[in-house]
Design a protein around this motif. Structure first.
Motif, mmCIF file in Angstrom:
data_model
loop_
_atom_site.group_PDB
_atom_site.id
_atom_site.type_symbol
_atom_site.label_atom_id
_atom_site.label_comp_id
_atom_site.label_asym_id
_atom_site.label_seq_id
_atom_site.Cartn_x
_atom_site.Cartn_y
_atom_site.Cartn_z
ATOM 1 N N SER A 1 74.576 168.555 81.153
ATOM 2 C CA SER A 1 74.651 168.511 82.607
ATOM 3 C C SER A 1 74.283 167.111 83.096
ATOM 4 O O SER A 1 73.837 166.261 82.317
ATOM 5 N N ALA A 2 74.442 166.878 84.388
ATOM 6 C CA ALA A 2 74.158 165.551 84.942
ATOM 7 C C ALA A 2 72.691 165.144 84.750
ATOM 8 O O ALA A 2 72.413 164.022 84.306
ATOM 9 N N PRO A 3 71.710 166.021 85.053
ATOM 10 C CA PRO A 3 70.315 165.621 84.800
ATOM 11 C C PRO A 3 70.019 165.399 83.323
ATOM 12 O O PRO A 3 69.287 164.473 82.960
ATOM 13 N N GLU A 4 70.584 166.265 82.472
ATOM 14 C CA GLU A 4 70.352 166.100 81.035
ATOM 15 C C GLU A 4 70.961 164.804 80.524
ATOM 16 O O GLU A 4 70.403 164.130 79.660
ATOM 17 N N ARG A 5 72.100 164.427 81.062
ATOM 18 C CA ARG A 5 72.740 163.191 80.645
ATOM 19 C C ARG A 5 71.891 161.977 81.049
ATOM 20 O O ARG A 5 71.783 161.001 80.293
ATOM 21 N N LYS A 6 71.285 162.031 82.226
ATOM 22 C CA LYS A 6 70.425 160.930 82.656
ATOM 23 C C LYS A 6 69.206 160.797 81.751
ATOM 24 O O LYS A 6 68.792 159.687 81.391
ATOM 25 N N LEU A 7 68.605 161.936 81.379
ATOM 26 C CA LEU A 7 67.466 161.893 80.469
ATOM 27 C C LEU A 7 67.866 161.350 79.104
ATOM 28 O O LEU A 7 67.126 160.576 78.488
ATOM 29 N N MET A 8 69.034 161.754 78.632
ATOM 30 C CA MET A 8 69.499 161.267 77.339
ATOM 31 C C MET A 8 69.738 159.769 77.368
ATOM 32 O O MET A 8 69.374 159.046 76.428
ATOM 33 N N GLN A 9 70.314 159.272 78.443
ATOM 34 C CA GLN A 9 70.542 157.838 78.553
ATOM 35 C C GLN A 9 69.237 157.062 78.647
ATOM 36 O O GLN A 9 69.147 155.924 78.161
ATOM 37 N N ALA A 10 68.219 157.671 79.264
ATOM 38 C CA ALA A 10 66.952 156.964 79.442
ATOM 39 C C ALA A 10 66.119 156.924 78.168
ATOM 40 O O ALA A 10 65.420 155.935 77.915
ATOM 41 N N TYR A 11 66.183 157.974 77.342
ATOM 42 C CA TYR A 11 65.268 158.076 76.203
ATOM 43 C C TYR A 11 65.963 158.020 74.845
ATOM 44 O O TYR A 11 65.274 157.932 73.829
ATOM 45 N N ASN A 12 67.271 158.090 74.802
ATOM 46 C CA ASN A 12 67.953 158.013 73.517
ATOM 47 C C ASN A 12 67.792 156.610 72.922
ATOM 48 O O ASN A 12 67.945 155.607 73.627
ATOM 49 N N GLU A 13 67.466 156.542 71.637
ATOM 50 C CA GLU A 13 67.241 155.299 70.895
ATOM 51 C C GLU A 13 65.995 154.544 71.360
ATOM 52 O O GLU A 13 65.839 153.372 71.032
ATOM 53 N N LYS A 14 65.135 155.201 72.123
ATOM 54 C CA LYS A 14 63.906 154.540 72.553
ATOM 55 C C LYS A 14 62.809 154.827 71.532
ATOM 56 O O LYS A 14 62.449 155.977 71.296
ATOM 57 N N PRO A 15 62.249 153.787 70.889
ATOM 58 C CA PRO A 15 61.224 154.023 69.862
ATOM 59 C C PRO A 15 59.923 154.515 70.485
ATOM 60 O O PRO A 15 59.624 154.260 71.655
ATOM 61 N N VAL A 16 59.143 155.222 69.681
ATOM 62 C CA VAL A 16 57.871 155.761 70.152
ATOM 63 C C VAL A 16 56.862 155.688 69.009
ATOM 64 O O VAL A 16 57.197 155.942 67.847
ATOM 65 N N LEU A 17 55.649 155.295 69.330
ATOM 66 C CA LEU A 17 54.579 155.269 68.333
ATOM 67 C C LEU A 17 54.187 156.697 67.972
ATOM 68 O O LEU A 17 54.100 157.581 68.843
ATOM 69 N N SER A 18 53.927 156.924 66.718
ATOM 70 C CA SER A 18 53.599 158.284 66.260
ATOM 71 C C SER A 18 52.157 158.666 66.527
ATOM 72 O O SER A 18 51.804 159.838 66.398
ATOM 73 N N ARG A 19 51.302 157.741 66.854
ATOM 74 C CA ARG A 19 49.891 158.050 67.084
ATOM 75 C C ARG A 19 49.733 158.883 68.350
ATOM 76 O O ARG A 19 50.523 158.715 69.307
#
Length: 448
Positions: free
Chosen positions: A347-365
Motif C-alpha cells: 500500500s502507499a504507507p507501506e511503500r513509503k516505509l519501505m523506501q525510508a528503511y530499506n537498505e538502511k544499516p542498523v547496529l545490532s546492540r
C-alpha cells in the motif's frame, strides 16, 4: 421507630413495584399479607421483632429476585413450588454470579421490581470461598477490566501457535545447513538460499567523514555461506550451535573457521505495555565458512577488528561531557534489503516505509549475544528485544516473508579514517523462506 418506618416504606414500595412489573401474585409464608400486617400492629414495635421481620423479609425478597432472573415463567413455577422454595437458603455466590453474568438484563429487571443487589448482600454471611474472588472481579475498576480484555488477542495467538507447534516434528541434532536447499542466484527458486556478492552492499566509503557518502563494498568478504536452517521453537534458543552438527573444518589462522548467525524471530504479537521478550518463534540460522584467502584479501586493520570482536575488547568512545568505555562488539552492524519490492503489492504507507528503511544499516546492540566454540563463533541477533515499532513493522511484514527476496549481511562499523572503507564480514540471500514448512529443534546437547 425511625428504622422500622424506613424499612416499612422500602417493603411497601418493593411490593407495589413487583406487582407493576407483572412479577406475579405470591404468598410465601405471608410475605405480602401477614408480614406487612404484623409490622403495622401497635403491639409489635419491639426491637427484637422488627429485626427478625427485617431479616425474614430480606431473605425472602432474595428468593424472589433469584427466581425472577432465572425462571422463564415466574408465576407458574412459583405457585407450584412456593412451599418448598420459600424455605430454601439463598447463597451469595448465586446472587453475585447472576449480577456479573447478565448485568444488562438484571438492571432492567431489578429496577422494575424495586430490588437492589446491595440490599441483600450485607444481610448474608460470606460462607462461600469463591465470594471474595467474584466480588473483587465485579468491584475492579474499569481500567483493570480493559487491561484484561487487551490480553485476549495474545492468548488467542498463543493457542493458534500451540496448534502449529504440536503438528511439527522434533529434530534431534540435525546436520547444519540441511533444512533449506541451495539454489543458484540466477534460477530464482523460492524457499532456498543463494550466494550474494559482497560488492552489492553500500558501506561507508574512504572519505565518509568528509563527504558522508556511501559506496559499494569491496568484492570480497571474510566469511562465505555454506548453509541455512530454519527451526521453530516454543522459546528462544540461545547458542544454537550446541544443538546442531557442525562440519569439521581445520583452520590454521587466528580466526574461527565457522561463523554461525542465529536470527531469533518472534511469532507472538508485539504489545506496548506487556514487555514480552520470549515466547514462540523461529530461528534463521546462517552458516558461514572462513575464506581461504582472507589473509591476503582483507586489510590488516579489518582482520584486527575481527579479533577484537571475538575477544570482546573495549574501547574509549568520545562523548560529551566526558569520554566513555564501550564494548567493541557494539560496532557490529546489520545490512539488509528487500530485493523484490515491486512483487509485494504494498500500500502507499507501506511503500513509503519501505523506501525510508530499506537498505538502511542498523547496529545490532544491545540485542545481540556472542558465543565462542572450539572452531566457531556464534552471533545471536535477538529480535524479541527489538523496539515496539520495529516489532510491529516486522509483524505486519511476516505474512509476506515467503514472497520476499532478502539480502542480509554483517559488517563492523568504521569509526576512524584508517578503518574505511568498511568491509563485509558475511552476506547471504534468502529466497522467499516459508517458515510453515519447517520443524522444531530438539534441545539435546552433545554429551561431548
Amino acid at each position: 421507630m425511625s428504622s422500622l418506618n424506613g424499612f416499612d416504606r422500602v417493603s411497601v414500595s418493593s411490593n407495589s413495584s413487583l406487582k407493576d412489573a407483572n412479577c406475579g401474585e405470591y404468598n410465601a409464608h405471608g410475605l405480602h399479607t401477614s408480614s406487612t400486617d404484623r409490622m403495622h400492629k401497635p403491639g409489635d414495635f419491639s426491637t427484637e421483632n422488627s429485626a427478625n421481620n427485617s431479616v425474614t423479609l430480606v431473605s425472602q425478597r432474595s428468593n424472589v429476585q433469584i427466581m425472577n432472573v432465572n425462571d422463564v415463567d415466574t408465576h407458574t413455577k412459583f405457585n407450584d413450588h412456593s412451599a418448598i422454595e420459600a424455605n430454601e437458603p439463598v447463597f451469595l455466590d448465586e446472587i453475585s454470579s447472576s449480577v456479573d453474568e447478565t448485568s444488562a438484563k438484571e438492571e432492567g429487571i431489578l429496577d422494575n421490581c424495586g430490588i437492589l443487589p446491595s440490599t441483600c448482600l450485607p444481610c448474608l454471611a460470606s460462607t462461600v470461598p469463591s465470594v471474595e474472588k467474584r466480588r473483587s472481579l465485579s468491584s475492579s475498576p474499569p481500567s483493570a477490566r480493559k487491561k484484561a480484555a487487551l490480553k485476549l488477542p495474545f492468548k488467542w495467538k498463543e493457542q493458534a501457535n500451540a496448534s502449529l507447534f504440536s503438528s511439527k516434528m522434533l529434530l534431534q541434532r540435525p546436520i547444519a545447513g540441511s533444512q533449506v536447499p541451495f539454489c543458484p542466484i540466477e534460477k530464482k527458486m523460492f524457499d532456498s538460499w543463494s550466494h550474494i556478492e559482497p560488492n552489492t552492499f553500500k558501506v561507508r566509503g574512504p572519505n565518509y567523514f568528509r563527504d558522508k557518502k556511501k559506496e559499494f563494498a569491496p568484492s570480497y568478504a571474510a566469511y562465505y555461506p555454506f548453509g541455512l536452517d530454519v527451526f521453530l521453537s516454543q522459546r528462544k534458543i540461545d547458542h544454537i550451535a550446541r544443538f546442531v552438527e557442525l562440519p569439521i573444518v581445520n583452520s590454521s589462522g587466528d580466526l574461527p573457521a565457522i561463523l554461525v548467525v542465529n536470527v531469533q524471530v518472534p511469532l507472538y504479537p508485539a504489545a506496548i505495555f506487556q514487555g514480552e521478550t520470549d515466547g514462540e518463534g523461529m530461528n534463521f540460522v546462517l552458516y558461514f565458512k572462513l575464506s581461504d584467502t582472507y589473509s591476503k584479501e582483507l586489510p590488516p586493520n579489518f582482520q584486527e577488528n575481527i579479533r577484537r570482536l571475538i575477544d570482546d575488547e573495549v574501547e574509549k568512545v568520545k562523548g560529551f561531557p566526558v569520554d566513555t568505555i564501550a564494548p567493541f562488539r557494539e560496532r557490529l552492524k546489520i545490512l539488509g534489503r528487500v530485493v523484490n519490492v515491486e512483487d509485494l503489492h504494498l500500500s502507499a504507507p507501506e511503500r513509503k516505509l519501505m523506501q525510508a528503511y530499506n537498505e538502511k544499516p542498523v547496529l545490532s546492540r544491545p540485542q545481540h549475544e556472542f558465543y565462542l566454540g572450539e572452531n566457531y563463533l556464534e552471533i545471536d541477533l535477538d529480535m524479541h528485544r527489538f523496539s515496539y515499532i520495529s516489532r510491529k513493522g516486522f509483524e505486519a511484514f511476516l505474512d509476506r516473508l515467503k514472497l520476499c527476496i532478502l539480502d542480509v549481511g554483517l559488517t563492523i562499523q568504521g569509526n576512524k579514517t584508517e578503518e574505511l572503507p568498511e568491509q563485509i564480514l558475511c552476506c547471504i540471500r534468502l529466497n522467499g523462506i516459508d517458515y510453515m514448512n519447517y520443524h522444531q529443534l530438539g534441545l539435546t546437547q552433545d554429551p561431548l
